[in-house]
Design an enzyme around this catalytic site. Structure first.
Site, PDB file in Angstrom:
ATOM      1  NE  ARG A  54      -3.250   0.266   3.403  1.00 23.48           N
ATOM      2  CZ  ARG A  54      -2.508   0.872   4.350  1.00 23.48           C
ATOM      3  NH1 ARG A  54      -2.078   2.284   4.726  1.00 23.48           N
ATOM      4  NH2 ARG A  54      -2.169  -0.125   4.902  1.00 23.48           N
ATOM      5  CE1 TYR A 107     -15.286  10.340 -16.244  1.00 22.79           C
ATOM      6  CE2 TYR A 107     -15.036  10.030 -14.010  1.00 22.79           C
ATOM      7  CZ  TYR A 107     -15.868   9.708 -15.196  1.00 22.79           C
ATOM      8  OH  TYR A 107     -15.247   7.842 -15.312  1.00 22.79           O
ATOM      9  CG  ASP A 177      -8.300  14.372 -15.902  1.00 24.14           C
ATOM     10  OD1 ASP A 177      -7.635  13.644 -16.633  1.00 24.14           O
ATOM     11  OD2 ASP A 177      -9.988  14.261 -15.114  1.00 24.14           O
ATOM     12  CE  LYS A 202     -11.334   6.022 -18.905  1.00 20.41           C
ATOM     13  NZ  LYS A 202     -11.934   7.507 -17.918  1.00 20.41           N
TER      14      LYS A 202
HETATM   15  C1  LIG Z   1     -12.717   8.337 -17.009  1.00 20.83           C
HETATM   16  C2  LIG Z   1     -11.603  10.039 -15.882  1.00 20.83           C
HETATM   17  C3  LIG Z   1     -11.582  10.155 -15.111  1.00 20.83           C
HETATM   18  C4  LIG Z   1     -11.682   9.047 -14.063  1.00 20.83           C
HETATM   19  O1  LIG Z   1     -11.105   7.862 -14.346  1.00 20.83           O
HETATM   20  P1  LIG Z   1     -10.989   5.691 -14.156  1.00 20.83           P
HETATM   21  O2  LIG Z   1     -10.152   5.519 -14.764  1.00 20.83           O
HETATM   22  O3  LIG Z   1     -12.483   5.290 -14.387  1.00 20.83           O
HETATM   23  O4  LIG Z   1     -11.855   6.614 -12.578  1.00 20.83           O
HETATM   24  C5  LIG Z   1     -11.316  10.666 -14.232  1.00 20.83           C
HETATM   25  N1  LIG Z   1     -10.666  11.961 -15.403  1.00 20.83           N
HETATM   26  C6  LIG Z   1     -11.402  11.863 -16.865  1.00 20.83           C
HETATM   27  C7  LIG Z   1     -10.868  13.241 -17.505  1.00 20.83           C
HETATM   28  C8  LIG Z   1     -11.124  10.295 -17.589  1.00 20.83           C
HETATM   29  O5  LIG Z   1     -11.957  10.734 -18.702  1.00 20.83           O
END
Ligand SMILES: *Cc1c(COP(=O)(O)O)cnc(C)c1O
Length: 390
Positions: A54, A107, A177, A202
């Site tokens: 962890r 998001y 982000d 992603k």
């Molecule tokens: C999918 C996404 C998230 C969240 O990510 P997860 O891996 O699904 O928790 C955050 N920001 C953006 C821009 C995303 O596309």
């Protein structure tokens, strides 16, 4: 610092001194200490290696070091998901009564979390139009604002935040982000931004087979985030970190193909009579086309467009596609179509949809790795299917 091209860097990063070409998956949750002195040192040193998974894990360390290098950062911390990273940053940096400035185009999970922190934990949040640098500056309350949260390109209409202006903000910590861009297309820290965040689920992972989040920045900030992360417990799995690092190796070639396809198909869509508007940062018609060109290496793998014919047309188009699949998420090998008005945002009123930058007929495409001509043929027959009922 980067002396090689990005395509070469993605092959080089995240390697430790070992003969393994791919990282071994360290499944051990616990690591034996040679004596109590070593145990005490491991327990009290931020990000100490080989103590408890962890806290730190050799496989996850390799993924973190790869992302830190690609982003030009001193350090990185991986999380169990992108939302693990978002919640980890917000809860590590903000206390009750603190003020946060956040972009309105974020998001949906990040927006819901911010609303919850406002309501239940006494955080104060001001929302701004992320595309207007003056709105960011005006919303900051010196001495009270602790964090500014941006996303670029942003959900759902691919709005671009000016990284140079955002990175120039002094006082609060700035967070971008950068999920839609991946480290292959933009490096926010080069513009003075403090922290860059990815849902590596992603484009970085790139194969829809892992759930990982990651944040990169200065050693000081990452150590601070780590201090909360070990209590938060949203640590990445070593299996998923290994999958995400495997994704890094092909990041550059995948993004090049996806961006080329998105560019060709967005131009083709723009000329199609059944399509009302197309939003893609690579098109001259995108209001921030020039800005995207200044701060992104390529304009991305996502395209959103609006069909004449609203909700019904959006549903018919999505269901008529045979190659592209109906699914949320992005950045993987398969081309995906999302129709927010009939799926993820089905509960919203037309006014709420409009505020979110979505209309009844808005579709978002994440371009995959299929041949662009096959995709174009699939889109053409699906648009014909829409046209025959109008
Ligand atoms: C999918 C996404 C998230 C969240 O990510 P997860 O891996 O699904 O928790 C955050 N920001 C953006 C821009 C995303 O596309």
């Amino acid at each position: 610092m980067t002396t090689f091209h990005q395509a070469t860097e993605v092959i080089r990063v995240g390697r430790t001194v070992s003969s393994d070409l791919t990282p071994p998956v360290h499944t051990s949750a616990v690591f034996e200490q040679s004596d109590t002195t070593a145990a005490r040192r491991a327990a009290t040193t931020p990000r100490a290696a080989r103590f408890y998974s962890r806290y730190s894990n050799p496989t996850i360390d390799q993924f973190e070091s790869a992302i830190a290098d690609l982003e030009g950062a001193e350090a990185a911390r991986a999380y169990a998901s992108g939302m693990g990273a978002v919640s980890g940053v917000l809860m590590a940096l903000c206390s009750a009564g603190d003020h946060v400035v956040a972009q309105r185009q974020l998001y949906s999970g990040t927006l819901v979390l911010l609303a919850m922190l406002e309501e239940r934990f006494g955080l104060a949040v001001t929302y701004v139009d992320g595309t207007d640098p003056d709105e960011w500056d005006a919303a900051i309350e010196p001495g009270r604002t602790v964090l500014c949260v941006a996303e670029t390109p942003a959900n759902p209409q691919l709005a671009i935040v000016d990284l140079e202006r955002f990175g120039a903000i002094k006082g609060p910590v700035t967070l971008v982000d950068s999920t839609f861009a991946t480290p292959a297309l933009q490096r926010p820290l080069d513009f003075g931004v403090d922290l860059v965040l990815h849902s590596a689920t992603k484009g970085i992972g790139g194969h829809n087979d892992c759930s990982v989040g990651v944040v990169a920045g200065s050693e000081e900030l990452i150590n601070w985030l780590w201090g909360f992360a070990i209590l938060h417990g949203a640590n990445a799995s070593p299996y998923d970190a290994a999958a995400a690092l495997r994704g890094v190796r092909t990041l550059d070639v995948r993004l090049e193909r996806q961006c080329a396809t998105a560019g060709a198909l967005s131009a083709w869509l723009e000329d199609h009579p059944a399509v009302a508007t197309v939003s893609y940062p690579g098109l001259v018609s995108h209001p921030q086309h020039e800005l995207a060109g200044r701060q992104m290496r390529l304009p991305g793998s996502l395209v959103s467009f609006d069909l004449d014919g609203g909700l019904d047309a959006g549903v018919r188009f999505s269901e008529a596609l045979t190659l592209a699949r109906i699914a949320t998420s992005l950045g993987g090998p398969e081309t995906l179509v999302a129709h927010p008005a009939s799926t993820t945002h089905a509960g919203l009123t037309p006014a709420e949809l409009k505020a979110a930058g979505i209309s009844d007929g808005t579709l978002r495409i994440s371009f995959g790795l299929e041949h662009p001509e096959d995709l174009r043929a699939d889109f053409a027959q699906a648009l014909d299917a829409v046209a025959t009922v109008h």
